[in-house]
Scaffold this motif. Structure first.
Motif, mmCIF file in Angstrom:
data_model
loop_
_atom_site.group_PDB
_atom_site.id
_atom_site.type_symbol
_atom_site.label_atom_id
_atom_site.label_comp_id
_atom_site.label_asym_id
_atom_site.label_seq_id
_atom_site.Cartn_x
_atom_site.Cartn_y
_atom_site.Cartn_z
ATOM 1 N N GLU B 101 0.820 -1.219 0.000
ATOM 2 C CA GLU B 101 0.000 0.000 0.000
ATOM 3 C C GLU B 101 0.854 1.270 0.000
ATOM 4 O OE1 GLU B 101 -2.924 -0.587 -0.642
ATOM 5 O OE2 GLU B 101 -3.807 -2.217 0.506
ATOM 6 N N SER B 102 2.077 1.170 -0.446
ATOM 7 C CA SER B 102 2.948 2.350 -0.406
ATOM 8 C C SER B 102 3.361 2.800 -1.802
ATOM 9 C CB SER B 102 4.190 2.033 0.423
ATOM 10 O OG SER B 102 5.325 2.674 -0.123
ATOM 11 N N GLU B 128 -2.225 4.248 -1.552
ATOM 12 C CA GLU B 128 -1.630 5.588 -1.568
ATOM 13 C C GLU B 128 -1.571 6.187 -2.965
ATOM 14 O OE1 GLU B 128 1.714 5.210 1.917
ATOM 15 O OE2 GLU B 128 2.265 6.137 0.020
ATOM 16 N N THR B 129 -1.757 5.337 -3.960
ATOM 17 C CA THR B 129 -1.513 5.772 -5.326
ATOM 18 C C THR B 129 -2.708 6.499 -5.915
ATOM 19 O OG1 THR B 129 -0.152 3.812 -5.578
ATOM 20 C CG2 THR B 129 -0.758 4.979 -7.581
ATOM 21 N N GLY B 221 -7.580 2.913 5.720
ATOM 22 C CA GLY B 221 -6.421 3.133 4.856
ATOM 23 C C GLY B 221 -5.674 1.840 4.582
#
Lengths: 333, 333
Positions: B101-102, B128-129, B221
């Motif tokens: 998720e980064s 996150e994108t 998130g």
DNA sequence: GTTATTTACGCACACGTGTGCAAAACAATG
DNA sequence: CATTGTTTTGCACACGTGTGCGTAAATAAC
């Protein structure tokens, strides 16, 4: 619009490609100013090294292969996930191979790994694999191997394993302490060392607690929901029903429990349940549920460590077996 | 003891390596007898082609990259598992990348893929994108891309997606038909198109059924057990409690349900539950459970098909979006 | 100003494979 | 036997990178 190479850079800067190569590797024998020029230019053009060219020169690959029966199963996907993450942090990439519990497939995989010249292999072999000589081929190509979970001693490679016998003994003890005595065990093929060990632990445990109910192991050639349903159906035909069940796999457990729920409603209310597989969701199901949790994280770390040090130091060729204890978690999340 | 090459074979057979190369590729311009000799010798020596050398000559790699947020999640591990299997059958190998998720990680992954010169990429981007321009770099290197699950239209690539809006609308309808009206939704970051679509479907569904309980979306998130516990804790502080919960992830569901079970025992007895994630184990838990099952198999097949045809035919450059329906399974295994 | 030493760069080759082209070997035709 | 055609093989280069070696230029030492 095609790939930028060091030759392109050299040409555009009026240098020889060898100088560019040295500049990019921060060789001390290139002028600081030139190096600066090269690096800036490379960056501006978005230069990315071509790893394939390195491989040809004999630099080891930065891809490691992980062979598992499959990645549906929680244990394997967790393990692979952690290996992949840690490997990436060390500059390695993981290629996944699934044997699907098939020996033929496994042999094909080994060939594929040789063709790709992978840096090393971490694997847990298939249910069908009683003889492991095909892995010896990798030796010839100096591709290091680390085994985990399902291992075979005769291969004589470093390995990361669970203390299977003790684990099952402890599970039986635990169930006994909870008041259960008629404990059945849905396990895997006994041709696999791992499951033999667990089955021995199970039998040893039963003896220890003087179980009236003699050892009752149902063997599954594959860990699927359907297999779980089949096995429990058969088991439930006997006159004497077990009061507790141990499962070697989450899917066996789901299959068995769903079958019982549908066909013998109520019978699971007081059933003791212990299962490998580690999905915490099982413990939502019933109060008397034991999760047998393998320390995937530590196991993955250990396996990768062993492999990376074998890659870094091919000469050493030392064999190390690391054993872990399973955690027996008593129905809490 | 080192790798056998065509040069070795050539040398031992008194031939030129080019002849050997041709013989092994069954070229018609090599004498049948010679070919026989070469092939037999190669086999006896266990010759395996060195793919890296091919790559350098411009032959496309047979490794495809799959980028997913992680492979703990059932949906992703199932998807990856199927892609891996099918790809292997077509002669391709899958390298796995987890963005966790980064965004930063994702960018690193893209660079790594370029360095490795992979044949193509299938991906579902991280939470996150929001901006996807880093994937455009792959265009420059003519590495084809297929998106799945979490996609972004602006990237303008072939994609395999769920009909998310309709799916959530249907789930709400279904829960309504089961008698629930106060339906809360634990979803993902609304910066992601996928979750926006689902959230719109949810709101649309609520309007349709004239729900008294106005839209109540809790955003996560990340999809972890802990997040599920946190979100449900917050939700349960409100005066009016929901009578049904929809989860975008198995782990959110487990987190939430385990929290409720522990802290508000009994409250889950009549709770309607619907969850993505497809682990059949949830439906062991309660009678009133709906599994929202994405057709991973078909999605994986479609994604791989799209990618392989893009690899085979780089010039075509056509964009195709394939949409699937989720199956809404009513508590049976 | 001469010689010795260092610095900075280029040349050429290697890695394993495939392929266009040329040369050799062989066959066929007149 | 000479010519032409066909089959089979070898030569040389390309792909992108790194490195040992050589060398010219720059600098230092005397």
């Amino acid at each position: 619009m095609k790939r930028v190479t060091i030759k392109d850079i050299a040409h555009n800067l009026g240098l020889h490609h060898s100088t560019v190569s040295r500049a990019l590797r921060f060789s001390s024998e290139v002028n600081a100013e030139t190096r600066e020029r090269v690096i800036n230019y490379a960056q501006s053009k978005g230069y990315q090294i071509n790893r394939n060219a390195l491989l040809l020169r004999g630099v080891r690959s930065n891809i490691i292969g992980v062979i598992v029966p499959n990645i549906h199963h929680n244990f394997f996907s967790n393990f692979v996930s952690i290996v992949t993450r840690l490997a990436f942090e060390s500059g390695f990439i993981v290629a996944i191979f699934q044997s699907e519990e098939s020996l033929v497939q496994e042999i094909e995989i080994v060939n594929s790994i040789i063709q790709q010249n992978l840096a090393g292999v971490i694997f847990s072999h298939s249910m069908e694999t009683e003889e492991v000589s095909h892995f010896n081929k990798l030796d010839q190509y100096k591709i290091p191997i680390v085994c985990f979970d399902r291992v075979t001693k005769s291969l004589n490679k470093s390995a990361v394993v669970l203390n299977n016998e003790a684990t099952l003994r402890n599970v039986v003890r635990k169930l006994s302490a909870m008041g259960y005595s008629k404990i059945a065990y849905l396990s895997g093929a006994s041709s696999i060392q791992l499951f033999r060990e667990r089955q021995n632990g199970y039998i040893g445990g039963l003896e220890e607690i003087n179980a009236s109910y003699s050892n009752c192991v149902a063997l599954a050639g594959a860990f699927t929901i359907q297999k779980g349903q089949e096995l429990i159906k058969e088991l439930w035909m006997h006159d004497e029903k077990p009061d507790a069940l141990i499962f070697d796999s989450h899917f066996l457990a789901i299959g068995a429990l769903s079958y019982l729920k549908k066909n013998h409603p109520g019978c699971t209310d007081n059933l003791g349940i212990a299962s490998f597989g580690g999905d915490p969701c099982l413990s939502l199901y019933a109060e008397n549920t034991i999760i047998i949790k393998q320390p995937e994280k530590q196991m993955a770390e250990a396996a990768l460590d062993l492999l990376l040090s074998a890659i870094d130091n091919p000469a050493a060729d030392k064999v190390e077996i690391i054993e872990f204890q399973a955690e027996i978690i008593d129905n809490k999340l």
